[in-house]
Design a protein around this motif. Structure first.
Motif, PDB file in Angstrom:
ATOM      1  N   LEU A 634       0.835  -1.206   0.000  1.00  0.00           N
ATOM      2  CA  LEU A 634       0.000   0.000   0.000  1.00  0.00           C
ATOM      3  C   LEU A 634       0.869   1.255   0.000  1.00  0.00           C
ATOM      4  O   LEU A 634       0.531   2.259  -0.648  1.00  0.00           O
ATOM      5  N   GLY A 635       1.999   1.191   0.710  1.00  0.00           N
ATOM      6  CA  GLY A 635       2.930   2.311   0.663  1.00  0.00           C
ATOM      7  C   GLY A 635       3.450   2.555  -0.743  1.00  0.00           C
ATOM      8  O   GLY A 635       3.611   3.700  -1.178  1.00  0.00           O
ATOM      9  N   MET A 636       3.709   1.453  -1.468  1.00  0.00           N
ATOM     10  CA  MET A 636       4.171   1.582  -2.847  1.00  0.00           C
ATOM     11  C   MET A 636       3.118   2.283  -3.715  1.00  0.00           C
ATOM     12  O   MET A 636       3.442   3.155  -4.546  1.00  0.00           O
ATOM     13  N   VAL A 637       1.837   1.925  -3.538  1.00  0.00           N
ATOM     14  CA  VAL A 637       0.777   2.557  -4.323  1.00  0.00           C
ATOM     15  C   VAL A 637       0.726   4.052  -4.027  1.00  0.00           C
ATOM     16  O   VAL A 637       0.618   4.882  -4.948  1.00  0.00           O
ATOM     17  N   HIS A 638       0.808   4.416  -2.740  1.00  0.00           N
ATOM     18  CA  HIS A 638       0.778   5.841  -2.398  1.00  0.00           C
ATOM     19  C   HIS A 638       2.009   6.553  -2.952  1.00  0.00           C
ATOM     20  O   HIS A 638       1.901   7.718  -3.376  1.00  0.00           O
ATOM     21  N   GLY A 642       1.989   9.700  -5.655  1.00  0.00           N
ATOM     22  CA  GLY A 642       2.535  10.976  -5.225  1.00  0.00           C
ATOM     23  C   GLY A 642       2.014  11.421  -3.876  1.00  0.00           C
ATOM     24  O   GLY A 642       2.214  12.568  -3.476  1.00  0.00           O
ATOM     25  N   ARG A 643       1.367  10.522  -3.142  1.00  0.00           N
ATOM     26  CA  ARG A 643       0.947  10.822  -1.766  1.00  0.00           C
ATOM     27  C   ARG A 643       2.098  10.407  -0.848  1.00  0.00           C
ATOM     28  O   ARG A 643       2.073   9.361  -0.211  1.00  0.00           O
ATOM     29  N   GLU A 648       4.989   7.216   3.229  1.00  0.00           N
ATOM     30  CA  GLU A 648       5.973   7.066   4.296  1.00  0.00           C
ATOM     31  C   GLU A 648       5.358   6.385   5.511  1.00  0.00           C
ATOM     32  O   GLU A 648       5.975   5.505   6.136  1.00  0.00           O
ATOM     33  N   GLY A 649       4.129   6.756   5.862  1.00  0.00           N
ATOM     34  CA  GLY A 649       3.467   6.144   7.005  1.00  0.00           C
ATOM     35  C   GLY A 649       3.274   4.651   6.832  1.00  0.00           C
ATOM     36  O   GLY A 649       3.572   3.856   7.744  1.00  0.00           O
ATOM     37  N   PHE A 650       2.778   4.230   5.677  1.00  0.00           N
ATOM     38  CA  PHE A 650       2.571   2.800   5.424  1.00  0.00           C
ATOM     39  C   PHE A 650       3.900   2.041   5.413  1.00  0.00           C
ATOM     40  O   PHE A 650       3.993   0.920   5.922  1.00  0.00           O
ATOM     41  N   LEU A 679      11.463   8.966   0.754  1.00  0.00           N
ATOM     42  CA  LEU A 679      12.115  10.057   1.485  1.00  0.00           C
ATOM     43  C   LEU A 679      12.927  10.948   0.555  1.00  0.00           C
ATOM     44  O   LEU A 679      12.978  12.176   0.732  1.00  0.00           O
ATOM     45  N   LEU A 680      13.551  10.352  -0.446  1.00  0.00           N
ATOM     46  CA  LEU A 680      14.273  11.162  -1.431  1.00  0.00           C
ATOM     47  C   LEU A 680      13.314  12.058  -2.191  1.00  0.00           C
ATOM     48  O   LEU A 680      13.610  13.231  -2.466  1.00  0.00           O
ATOM     49  N   ALA A 681      12.139  11.523  -2.540  1.00  0.00           N
ATOM     50  CA  ALA A 681      11.145  12.346  -3.237  1.00  0.00           C
ATOM     51  C   ALA A 681      10.670  13.490  -2.340  1.00  0.00           C
ATOM     52  O   ALA A 681      10.351  14.574  -2.830  1.00  0.00           O
TER      53      ALA A 681
END
Length: 870
Positions: A634-638, A642-643, A648-650, A679-681
């Motif tokens: 789910l973190g990858m999808v966000h 661009g969320r 980062e939270g997921f 984090l780089l983004a």
């Protein structure tokens, strides 16, 4: 508060306990862990009794005790702690108390029959955490005190829960007090696990106090003796009491009691008799036939075990109670663990083994089930008893069903020793391999290979054993061996669903390898096998999934890839048997569909699938590595949307969940890789470096590919840190590994674009060539994200007017995509190129909405520069 009876030389220990209880009952309700360690007889149990007394009017108190004879009974200590509290509720309220955790956790507590898929032990532990928190809030408004005596004899499942639970005590108004013997704890390979887990608590606020008990001094021993025998006990006599007992409080109390029983005068002339009395006090005269009562057993069952009538049992029990050997009525308990140990160990081994067998028979006859009898069956000598083999296999199944794979492993290993009939041995080894899959992949490999090397497995079991063997090898970072095992078994398997299952798994583990001898050839074979399939059964759907994932990595036409995914699903969801918790195929296949969607700009579909994964894992209690991976996905999808803050939270939650399971797992690599990229983004290079260092992100990489490509993300980090030469080397190595495999997806592996940027000043010709080739591959792939990113890179090497048009086209493509961060990047570049204050303001707002503070700052700086030049 004064102790209810004298505890000699225990003032520091009592003071530590008083402080812990006061902190718990104070205005801030500070919980924590208080640990008493010491050898047998030093007074740990007495200290816990004093703590109970000092907290009785202020706390809700639950207590439990480990037992030498029940260390193999899963969740025995947990049940002691929770069942008295749970008994206060009617069944319907109990079910409501568990909430969604009922099906996962209630069977472990003996409150329900298992149902659904085999639970993950981590899920059972999480469910227990939830239930304890709910119970603590429901039973009273007072803080909760948990007392665990003889923790060195706690069963492994309870000890694992205590270790994880005490790690988060800072979150709860709850004090846990444990007592254990250091030597026994070390011998069981637990090595103070509860202490260490609590010290590294997730919030870093759990209060841990450890107190080591010491033997009494001669003065304290003399005071103890005179308190019982009178002040006329002379110094030489009291000194000999200390010498005989070594200052052990329990042995001193028992020796003094023997002196009273013998009406021995406490004077120097009697001191010579103390050693003989001391030996008697250690339990040599205890009744052997009660040796296997354990620390908690009904008098009726004890009578059956001992071959007594009820009247005889009652008479014996009364005499043992008078002799301070047992206490209570029903159930019975030894008054001290030392007595239980002395009774048990005084019985000749042959007699002890025979009584284990009789105990198992009595428990089975009482209808308590194979799992309850298994603790005795484990102690019976091997004797070619096929009924015992069957009972142990049944017990193993029951242990697995409640989330206790280690208990199941012990039963199956003991069944192997019996031994089973030759035709059953391979099946037993297969069951043993399945039991250890989650806990020890190397052990699983050993057992499944042994099972496959001997006759006895039918064709279906051979296929399943090979499939699971490959999964274990893959989890053990041996992907090449996994693929070879599948290929070898496929060569001897007749055409049909079994062969297709093996072929699909072979394609999967070949393709998941970080390096490969001939990736294009494998891709061509997969294309021939899958492209014509319609998805009529799960074998076809599996091959279509693998084909779609491979095509995505290769950067083939995105519409073709999406069509393959659609054929692999039924109405947009995994087919029955291919779901997230189905064991036949594993969770890897629906994962690959979701990842493929995410990198072909089908983010709504990917998010829907991964949301299903989280729900399925939570419902089934799979809250270990599986749930960690679902959060990572789910973190990858966000991240792709661009969320960035949500991503980062997921991803941090995925790492937190993975950290509870172990270290260096595949999910650690994936979650760390995606978090570094996120984090780089966001412009947080220093934080990205901290994650990279914490999780050792970098070469040597695992044998499995990392999501997304690990070397590319490391190269991007090095570029952000200004380490250009190292970044160029890393990105060139990534390209050298990916290009021979024809993996040209520049969103999954953006090495070419980043390398072009790194080379722009020193080697602009090569940089422009790399960018142009990346554009060709992106246009072949055809997603708006891929084309927009490629155009943005190409613009770096074009004349100003052409660059402006390329960036305008990049913005147009990315505006149509779901990739808001990449869209913001292109708009910032476009605003700078055309010196547009308005365009940069719009880009800055978009970057802030994404959580890309670094990009927003760049846009603001460009706006300031434009103003100053006007």
């Amino acid at each position: 508060m004064k102790p209810s009876r004298p505890l000699y030389e225990r003032e520091p220990e009592l003071a530590a306990a008083a402080r812990a209880v006061d902190d718990l009952c104070g205005a801030q309700a500070v919980g924590g862990l208080l640990v008493f360690s010491g050898e047998a007889g030093l007074g740990k149990t007495a200290l816990l009794a004093e703590i109970r007394a000092m907290a009785a009017d202020r706390c809700t108190i639950w207590s439990a005790r480990g037992g030498e004879t029940v260390t193999s009974v899963p969740f025995h200590v947990v049940r002691q702690l929770l069942q008295p509290a749970l008994d206060q509720f009617p069944p319907d309220e109990t079910r409501a108390l568990f909430g969604d955790w009922y099906d996962t956790t209630a069977p472990a507590l003996g409150l329900a029959e298992p149902s659904g898929p085999q639970p993950d032990p981590q899920g059972v532990r999480d469910g227990l955490d939830f239930v304890v928190a709910r119970l603590a809030s429901r039973l009273s408004h007072r803080p909760l005190l948990l007392l665990v005596d003889d923790a060195h004899w706690a069963d492994g499942e309870s000890l694992s829960w205590l270790a994880s639970f005490t790690a988060r005590l800072g979150e709860l108004p709850l004090l846990v007090v444990q007592a254990y013997r250091p030597q026994e704890m070390a011998e069981r390979n637990a090595s103070y696990v509860a202490d260490r887990e609590a010290e590294r608590g997730s919030d870093g606020q759990s209060a841990v106090t450890r107190v080591a008990l010491r033997a009494l001094t001669p003065d304290a021993t003399a005071e103890l003796a005179r308190a019982a025998l009178g002040e006329h006990a002379d110094d030489p006599f009291c000194r000999e009491v200390w010498a005989v007992t070594g200052g052990n409080p329990y042995e001193a109390v028992e020796l003094v009691a023997k002196v009273q029983d013998q009406e021995l005068a406490p004077v120097e002339e009697s001191a010579g008799q103390l050693r003989e009395l001391g030996a008697s006090a250690r339990g040599s005269g205890l009744v052997a036939r009660l040796e296997r009562l354990g620390t908690d057993i009904s008098q009726e069952l004890a009578a059956t075990l001992a071959g007594m009538s009820s009247a005889e049992a009652a008479d014996c029990t009364a005499r043992l109670r008078d002799a301070r050997i047992v206490s209570g009525f029903d159930p019975l308990e030894f008054v001290h663990p030392l007595i239980a140990t002395a009774v048990y160990r005084s019985i000749p081994p042959a007699t002890r083994t025979a009584m284990h067998g009789r105990a198992a028979w009595a428990i089975t006859r009482a209808g308590l089930g194979a799992a309850a009898a298994s603790r005795h069956l484990l102690e019976v000598h091997p004797d070619d008893d096929q009924e015992l083999v069957a009972q142990l296999r049944e017990a193993a199944g029951q242990h697995l069903a409640v989330g206790a794979p280690e208990a199941a492993r012990r039963c199956l290993e003991r069944a192997i020793e019996e031994p089973p009939r030759p035709k059953d041995r391979a099946v037993l080894l297969y069951e043993l391999g399945c039991a250890t899959l989650l806990s020890s992949p190397p052990t699983t490999v050993q057992h499944l290979r042994a099972a496959l090397d001997m006759p006895g497995l039918d064709d279906g079991l051979r296929v399943d054993a090979t499939f699971r063997l490959a999964a274990a090898l893959a989890h053990n970072n041996q992907l090449k061996d996994a693929a070879l095992s599948l290929a070898a078994e496929a060569a001897r398997t007749a055409p049909g669903p079994g062969l297709m299952r093996l072929q699909a798994a072979h394609f999967m583990w070949e393709g998941m390898q970080a390096t490969e001898d001939d990736g294009p050839a494998r891709s061509r074979r997969l294309t021939r096998n899958a492209d014509h399939l319609k998805g009529r059964d799960n074998s076809e759907r599996a091959l279509l999934t693998l084909r779609a994932f491979d095509a995505m990595l290769r950067g083939e036409n995105a519409q073709l890839i999406v069509d393959l995914c659609e054929r692999a699903l039924i109405d947009g969801s995994p087919a029955r048997g291919l779901g997230w918790t189905d064991s036949e195929w594993g969770f890897e296949l629906p994962t690959m569909v979701g990842i493929t969607y995410a990198f072909t700009d089908q983010l709504d579909r990917a998010e829907s699938l991964f949301g299903e994964a989280v729900r399925a894992f939570e419902i089934s209690g799979w809250s270990g590595a599986h749930l960690a991976f679902a959060h990572t996905l789910l973190g990858m999808v966000h991240r792709r949307r661009g969320r960035l803050a949500e991503a980062e939270g997921f991803l941090r939650e995925g790492l937190r969940l993975a950290d509870r399971v172990g270290s260096g797992l595949p999910v650690h690599w994936d979650a760390a890789c995606l978090l570094i990229d996120t984090l780089l983004a966001r412009g947080r290079t220093a934080e990205a470096r901290k994650i990279a260092d914490r999780y050792n992100f970098g070469p040597p990489y695992p044998s499995a590919m990392v999501l997304p490509d690990g070397p590319c993300v490391l190269g991007r980090l090095l570029l952000a840190e200004g380490r250009k030469e190292e970044a160029i080397a890393e990105l060139e190595a990534a390209g050298a590994a990916l290009e021979p495999r024809e993996r040209f997806n520049g969103i999954w592996a953006p090495w070419a674009g980043d390398l072009a940027r790194a080379l722009a000043e020193d080697d602009p010709g090569r940089a422009a060539h790399l960018a142009a080739r990346a554009r060709v591959h992106a246009e072949r792939f055809g997603t708006d994200t891929a084309i927009g990113e490629a155009l943005r890179c190409v613009s770096l090497f074009a004349p100003p007017e052409e660059a402006e048009q390329l960036l305008a086209d990049a913005v147009r493509h990315l505006e149509r995509s779901s990739s808001a961060y990449e869209h913001a990047l292109a708009r910032v570049d476009y605003g700078i190129a055309i010196s547009s204050h308005r365009e940069l303001a719009r880009a800055q707002k978009q970057a802030m909405a994404c959580g890309a503070e670094g990009l927003a700052a760049r846009a603001q700086q460009a706006r300031t520069s434009i103003r100053s030049s006007e």
